[in-house]
Design an enzyme around this catalytic site. Structure first.
Site, PDB file in Angstrom:
ATOM      1  N   SER A 324       1.138  -0.839   0.087  1.00  0.00           N
ATOM      2  CA  SER A 324       0.231   0.455   0.062  1.00  0.00           C
ATOM      3  C   SER A 324       1.168   0.979   0.479  1.00  0.00           C
ATOM      4  O   SER A 324       1.142   1.006  -1.058  1.00  0.00           O
ATOM      5  CB  SER A 324      -0.917   0.072   1.105  1.00  0.00           C
ATOM      6  OG  SER A 324      -1.815   1.116   1.146  1.00  0.00           O
ATOM      7  N   ASP A 335      10.104   6.405 -10.221  1.00  0.00           N
ATOM      8  CA  ASP A 335       9.518   6.371 -11.744  1.00  0.00           C
ATOM      9  C   ASP A 335      10.396   8.234 -12.015  1.00  0.00           C
ATOM     10  O   ASP A 335      10.312   8.508 -13.055  1.00  0.00           O
ATOM     11  CB  ASP A 335       7.624   6.586 -11.806  1.00  0.00           C
ATOM     12  CG  ASP A 335       7.448   5.377 -12.118  1.00  0.00           C
ATOM     13  OD1 ASP A 335       7.931   4.743 -11.999  1.00  0.00           O
ATOM     14  OD2 ASP A 335       5.849   5.748 -11.619  1.00  0.00           O
ATOM     15  N   LYS A 349      -1.064  -4.137  -3.454  1.00  0.00           N
ATOM     16  CA  LYS A 349      -1.716  -3.788  -2.875  1.00  0.00           C
ATOM     17  C   LYS A 349      -1.912  -2.046  -3.358  1.00  0.00           C
ATOM     18  O   LYS A 349      -1.842  -0.807  -2.589  1.00  0.00           O
ATOM     19  CB  LYS A 349      -2.330  -4.067  -1.428  1.00  0.00           C
ATOM     20  CG  LYS A 349      -3.149  -2.853  -0.937  1.00  0.00           C
ATOM     21  CD  LYS A 349      -4.077  -2.966   0.816  1.00  0.00           C
ATOM     22  CE  LYS A 349      -5.065  -2.690   1.144  1.00  0.00           C
ATOM     23  NZ  LYS A 349      -4.874  -0.981   0.890  1.00  0.00           N
TER      24      LYS A 349
END
Length: 464
Positions: A324, A335, A349
């Site tokens: 999460s 990224d 998740k």
């Protein structure tokens, strides 16, 4: 001749409200709507107008056959169940089933559950100290929380709990299992666990305690290289993370040469806390965005100007227990190319739960959106793949004896710093193994940072 167009459309929510009203006062609300519609039709006919009635779309209405089935089951239980059950109990059970059948993270929060959720996000709650989910009818340990009874007793991420004391878990709801795991501090609960690699179940005794989770821990693992461990994302994690970095730089006396952020076995927590942590390390750009069916579940979080580490090399450690909010942090830094992600694939998740209060003591926790990394990756059920995969390993020193060197030869020429080197070797031999030497993944991260730092210094030297 005029045409009177009469339309009776009932939204699903309104239909639920009408159905509820009908239970309390039969026919009252529905009769009022029907009376108004009938009056409009009669007036049109009397005036010689052509009347057209548009019936509601059956696809948009509540399924009457299924509602009849529900009321039939409700009546059968009331009449024939072995013990008398109250209407309130049956309705609460129906709500719980409706939510739990959606996904493992949606649930109904009764007063005690609601209170426990608030406690866990604030950082203090009672229990064993494990984040759990359901898998094939058993309770699965997503991650033990650092420095809690479960962590100290040896419970590991990925363990399947099949019994709590003498009660089998199979057939229990997650809420029922969690309720059994909570209890008075000082009492002992025996967990029967199935673990990968073990041929038979393992029994682990865990003493319940009040769980006070320190969200962020930090230390210098070597001169110039800092280590920050985030155990769970709570309301204050973002602020604590910034304070930890400032403390490390103060201890070092300047900018760090490298930083390791450890979110292994971090089960997640508050979304905003993960955003604030990532924001501290990014100058600009998207951190995470969410997509759901309703407008309020479509959110975008972007970084404000200012990387407090000013480009210091970073390695983020993840594993199968990183879930999460941990994945939000790792995905954003990956990224943007701000950190190297190392370890093993994360839990996966990629959904967002919203707590929706029903009154002062009841609420529902419902999945309302999926979240996406800055490059548009959904990690739901796939996880974050590390840039460098490093599996856990136990290091064994093959030969700890010092090598025979030139300095050991009788009558050798004295070296310039020979005495200093001898003292350093002696001191190193007398120092216990550090955490980085015991932890293969952490050691690999530290070695990578050292290599990056050497290359950076060489590049700077060439450019001068």
């Amino acid at each position: 001749m005029k045409r009177v167009r009469s339309t009776l459309q009932i939204s699903p929510l309104r239909a639920i409200a009408l159905a509820t009203c009908c239970l309390a006062a039969p026919g009252l609300a529905l009769a009022q709507d029907q009376e108004a519609q009938t009056q409009q039709i009669l007036e049109g006919i009397q005036n010689g107008e052509r009347v057209q009635i548009q019936l509601p779309d059956p696809e948009e209405q509540l399924p009457l056959d299924d509602l009849r089935k529900f009321t039939e089951v409700f009546s059968r239980i009331k009449a024939a169940y072995v013990e008398e059950v109250s209407d309130r109990k049956l309705l609460e059970s129906a709500i719980k089933g409706m939510l739990s059948d959606l996904d493992p993270h949606s649930t109904y929060l009764a007063p005690k559950d609601y209170e426990e959720l608030e406690e866990s996000t604030s950082g203090e709650f009672g229990g064993l100290g494990i984040e759990v989910g359901m898998e094939n009818g058993f309770v699965k340990v997503i991650a033990p929380i650092d420095d809690t009874p479960a962590h100290k007793a040896g419970v590991l991420a990925g363990d399947l709990i099949i019994k709590l004391d003498e009660k089998p878990v199979k057939g229990m709801s997650l809420e029922e299992a969690v309720k059994l795991m909570r209890g008075k501090p000082g009492t002992v609960l025996t967990l029967t666990i199935m673990r990968e690699g073990e041929s038979a179940p393992i029994e682990i005794d865990v003493t319940r305690d009040v769980i006070k989770v320190t969200s962020v821990k930090s230390r210098m693992i070597e001169n110039g290289y800092g280590y920050v461990r985030i155990t769970q994302f709570q309301a204050e994690t973002g602020r604590q993370f910034r304070q930890a970095l400032s403390k490390l730089e103060e201890e070092h006396g300047g900018d760090l040469d490298g930083l390791i952020i450890d979110v292994r076995n971090n089960p997640g927590g508050v979304l905003q806390a993960a955003v604030e942590t990532a924001d501290a390390l990014l100058d600009e750009g998207l951190i995470v965005y969410t997509e759901g069916r309703i407008q309020s579940s479509r959110l975008r979080f972007s970084a404000k100007a200012g990387d407090i580490m000013e480009g210091t090399p970073i390695v983020v450690l993840i594993n199968g227990g990183s879930a999460s909010a941990s994945e939000i942090l790792a995905g954003a830094l990956q990224d943007h190319g701000r950190a190297v992600i190392m370890g093993t694939k994360s839990f996966g998740k990629g959904s967002v739960q919203t707590v929706i209060p029903l009154d002062e003591t009841h609420a529902i926790k419902m999945t309302t959106a999926r979240y996406y990394t800055p490059e548009g990756r959904s990690i739901q059920a796939t996880g974050i793949k590390p840039d460098i995969e490093v599996r856990p390993a136990q290091l064994t020193e093959l030969d700890g004896r010092p090598f025979f060197t030139e300095a050991d030869l009788s009558g050798h020429l004295k070296g310039q710093d020979e005495e200093q080197e001898r003292l350093e070797r002696q001191q190193q031999a007398e120092t216990p193994a550090s955490a980085a030497e015991r932890d293969y993944q952490l050691r690999s991260a530290l070695n990578l940072l050292k290599g990056m730092n050497i290359l950076n210094r060489r590049d700077q030297g060439k450019n001068q």
